[in-house]
Design an enzyme around this catalytic site. Structure first.
Site, short mmCIF file in Angstrom:
data_model
loop_
_atom_site.label_atom_id
_atom_site.label_comp_id
_atom_site.label_asym_id
_atom_site.label_seq_id
_atom_site.Cartn_x
_atom_site.Cartn_y
_atom_site.Cartn_z
N TYR A 198 4.35 4.77 0.51
CA TYR A 198 5.12 3.84 -0.31
C TYR A 198 4.20 2.78 -0.90
CZ TYR A 198 8.56 0.16 -1.39
OH TYR A 198 9.32 -0.80 -2.01
N LYS A 249 3.35 1.90 -4.86
CA LYS A 249 3.61 0.57 -5.43
C LYS A 249 2.32 -0.07 -5.92
CE LYS A 249 8.10 0.01 -5.03
NZ LYS A 249 8.95 0.00 -6.23
#
Lengths: 466, 253
Positions: free
Chosen positions: B159, B163
């Site tokens: 994740y 990002k």
């Protein structure tokens, strides 16, 4: 593909720039040819409106400043025909030495005649002489339906829709202005310090009738019993007899100069509560308790900020807005509440100006109406400021007042129709000359000036796929 | 149009059903919001947001089905959005999933899918909307990044990495668009209590979706390019980014 989209244009407050294609025609005939295209189009002068009035995102902005000719003034009838891109600065340099003054000047000479008409500007003489369009005999307008002439006696509907019409009825190409004969280029000025708002308002009401020009500067940071302490200046054009010997030789000399310029945008606003407190204190202290008959130049009296080039950059990259409203006489408490509310929101302001307006003009969207007007420059980005200004709009609208579109960048579209009840009438005239709505600005789109009245709480969900 | 205080009237949301999107729309509805186009994977995922906006008397609320990973559809969708709203003042890119960083659960297709959902799709969508906003000469793209992308850590590195990519893309796009009238705002929330993080242990600096929304509104008012929520995370992560890796991997955040 992300394509080039022209040039970034901002208002004087430098707060929400948008990109547009800029064309700068040199002849009035070219202006006429331009507006026959599909648009959107908007005329722009010197970019002195504070918000988004002279921006047209994604469209074509017509820079009118090269169409700036000045005819020889008619000294018998005291009038002059000028092209719309001519600045008041250039006009004054041409006419003052010949013994004439403009009928109305705002606080800067760096506005065009076209822009002044589109904003229906006012000056320190509004209580006596009204707005600039009260002194316009005729004007020519390039519209999508052709070139039209109008004036208070010829197609008055179109003329009064154009007076304060924010450039949305067409591109003004030239106008004939009535001028004020003057004997000298000097002003005879009285200055007076008053300790609070009540005293200021009472004194202005007393002295307005005796002077052509009148205005008060209010210390926005003074609180409590000092709230609204002010410096009132009133003035009139000096006659030849008022000049001492050394000035009498060249009584109409007019050659104002810029003293200094802000060279670059500082990373943060230099006009913060601390520096403003110091400035306001000094400004108030510097003013004499009472001084009469002082000779001042036109530039010092009317356009003090023009002495500093790009002063708007002092507000830093975030920029600023100006909140200017008018409320009818009898609503003095609104002026007080606005000062109190902005002071407690730490929205300190450099040069707050208070003035009494005379009767309203005939422009459909003209801002001035009889009452008190207060103008405050406010740095943007202050926590809670946007909400405070919304509250102030409500108070102003509920008192029968309005905010000035030329300064605005944020009023709610829903409340605007209460402030400008003649919007519908204006729109009918506008549609006659621009049936397809090719003239538009960021301001007109934000406020939906050219559309139907937006209703708050409208739940019609037009086109909803739900 | 965006007003001088930074408040938009017409907004498009990609990932319109997310808690942060809904909170931001509620906050904007109190200002100048008048038209919204909500896009999500299913119409059902947007129902709550539609209800919110109707309750707040937003004039025009439209919904559209869009999967940001369907990159072939994005250019057309951006044009459709412009057509439906007239002009677009703000595009909120809030599509994304948390996924997992459990080594035992990861395989190549899963990592590729997370990267597409969190980076490829949103970056492509931003590009499509940047084109539309440039043509209209103004507008703002607000993209939800995360502190997890500021310095990637083992606990959620997949994740975090997506990002990090999106954060960098958005900053670069914003810089490339200077002078076009189009702005990009990168939002870096810390731990936010939402549907997405449900069941995960909250950290010391956990905030609610409404706190993120308030931070974004404040950022719009200040014309900020980067917004942290809470704002002081900027200093914490500024320091943490400098920590040696041997120390960084032991920090239990």
């Amino acid at each position: 593909m992300i394509a080039d989209n022209g040039r970034l244009l901002a208002g004087w407050g430098r707060a929400c720039p948008s990109a547009a294609w800029v064309v700068a025609p040199e002849k009035a005939e070219d202006l006429n040819a331009l507006v026959s295209g599909p648009g959107p189009f908007l005329a722009r002068g010197l970019g002195r409106s504070y918000g988004d009035a002279a921006q047209c995102a994604g469209g074509t902005v017509i820079d009118c400043t090269a169409v700036n000719g000045i005819d020889e003034p008619d000294s018998i009838a005291s009038r002059v025909r000028v092209q719309a891109g001519c600045s008041l600065d250039a006009l004054l340099r041409a006419i003052v030495p010949k013994g004439f003054f403009v009928p109305v000047t705002p606080g800067t000479r760096y506005v065009t005649v076209g822009g002044a008409i589109a904003s229906d500007v006012h000056g320190k003489n509004h209580h006596r002489d009204g707005t600039i369009t009260a002194h316009v005999e005729r004007l020519a307008l390039a519209t999508p339906t052709g070139t039209l002439e109008c004036g208070p006696n010829g197609d008055p509907d179109l003329f009064w829709a154009t007076a304060g019409g924010m450039g949305l009825t067409g591109v003004i190409t030239d106008a004939t202005l009535r001028l004020v004969p003057i004997e000298t280029s000097k002003m005879l000025v009285d200055t007076e310090r008053v300790p609070d708002l009540d005293a200021c308002m009472a004194r202005m009401a007393e002295t307005d009738a005796d002077h052509r020009y009148s205005v008060a500067w209010v210390d926005s940071l003074s609180k409590g019993r000092h709230l609204g302490r002010s410096v009132i200046t009133v003035g009139d054009h000096a006659t030849a007899a008022d000049l001492p010997g050394k000035l009498a030789g060249d009584p109409l000399k007019f050659n104002p100069r810029q003293l200094l310029a802000v060279p670059l945008t500082p990373p943060v606003s230099l006009l913060n509560p601390l520096t403003l407190a110091a400035f306001n204190e000094a400004w108030y202290r510097r003013a004499p308790k009472r001084r009469t008959g002082e000779l001042q130049s036109i530039a010092t009296f009317f356009h003090p900020l023009d002495g500093v080039g790009n002063w708007n950059a002092l507000y830093g990259p975030r920029g600023f807005t100006q909140y200017q409203f008018v409320v009818p006489f009898g609503c003095e408490d609104v002026v007080r509440r606005v000062l109190e509310r902005l002071s407690s929101a730490r929205a300190a302001s450099f040069l707050v100006v208070l003035k009494r307006f005379g009767a309203a003009g005939a422009g459909h969207l003209s801002f001035p109406s009889e009452g008190w007007t207060l103008a405050l420059d406010i740095p943007l980005g202050i926590n809670g400021l946007a909400v405070v200004l919304d509250e102030l709009d409500e108070i102003v609208a509920n008192s029968g007042g309005r905010v000035y579109l030329t300064k605005d960048g944020r009023v709610r579209p829903e409340i605007l129709h209460a402030m400008y009840p003649r919007l519908g009438e204006w729109n009918e005239v506008r549609q006659r000359v621009d049936p397809n709505g090719v003239l538009s600005s960021d301001l007109s789109r934000r406020l939906r000036l050219t559309g139907p009245c937006p209703r708050s709480g409208d739940r019609s969900d037009r086109g909803s796929t739900r | 149009m965006n007003d001088v205080t930074g408040m938009p009237q017409n907004v498009v949301v990609l990932g319109g059903g997310s808690d942060i999107s809904r909170a931001l729309l509620r906050a904007l509805a109190g200002r100048r919001l008048s038209s919204v186009l909500l896009a999500g994977r299913t119409v059902e995922s947007l129902e709550g947001a539609v209800k919110d906006l109707h309750a707040l008397r937003v004039e025009k609320v439209e919904v559209a089905v869009l999967d940001v990973t369907d990159v072939g559809a994005l250019e057309k969708f951006a044009d459709l959005a412009a057509e439906r709203l007239g002009t677009i003042d703000l595009v909120l890119v809030a599509a994304g999933v948390l996924g997992t960083a459990e080594l035992s659960a990861l395989d190549a297709p899963l990592v590729a899918s997370l990267a597409t959902t969190n980076f490829t799709g949103p970056a492509a969508a931003m590009t499509a909307f940047a084109r539309v906003l440039c043509a209209q000469g103004h507008g703002r793209i607000v993209v939800l990044s995360s502190v997890a992308g500021y310095r990637v850590r083992a606990a959620n590195f997949v994740y975090g990495a997506t990002k990090a990519g999106l954060d960098g893309f958005a900053l670069g796009l914003g810089d490339a668009l200077v002078g076009s009238g189009v702005k990009v705002m990168v939002v870096r929330p810390g731990y936010v209590r939402t549907k997405m993080t449900e069941g995960r242990k909250a950290t010391a600096f956990a905030v609610d979706a409404s706190d993120v929304a308030d931070a974004v509104v404040r950022g719009l008012e200040k014309d900020a390019e980067v917004v942290w929520a809470p704002s002081w995370l900027c200093y914490v992560f500024g320091l943490l980014r400098l920590a040696p890796r041997s120390l960084w991997r032991r920090i239990p955040v």
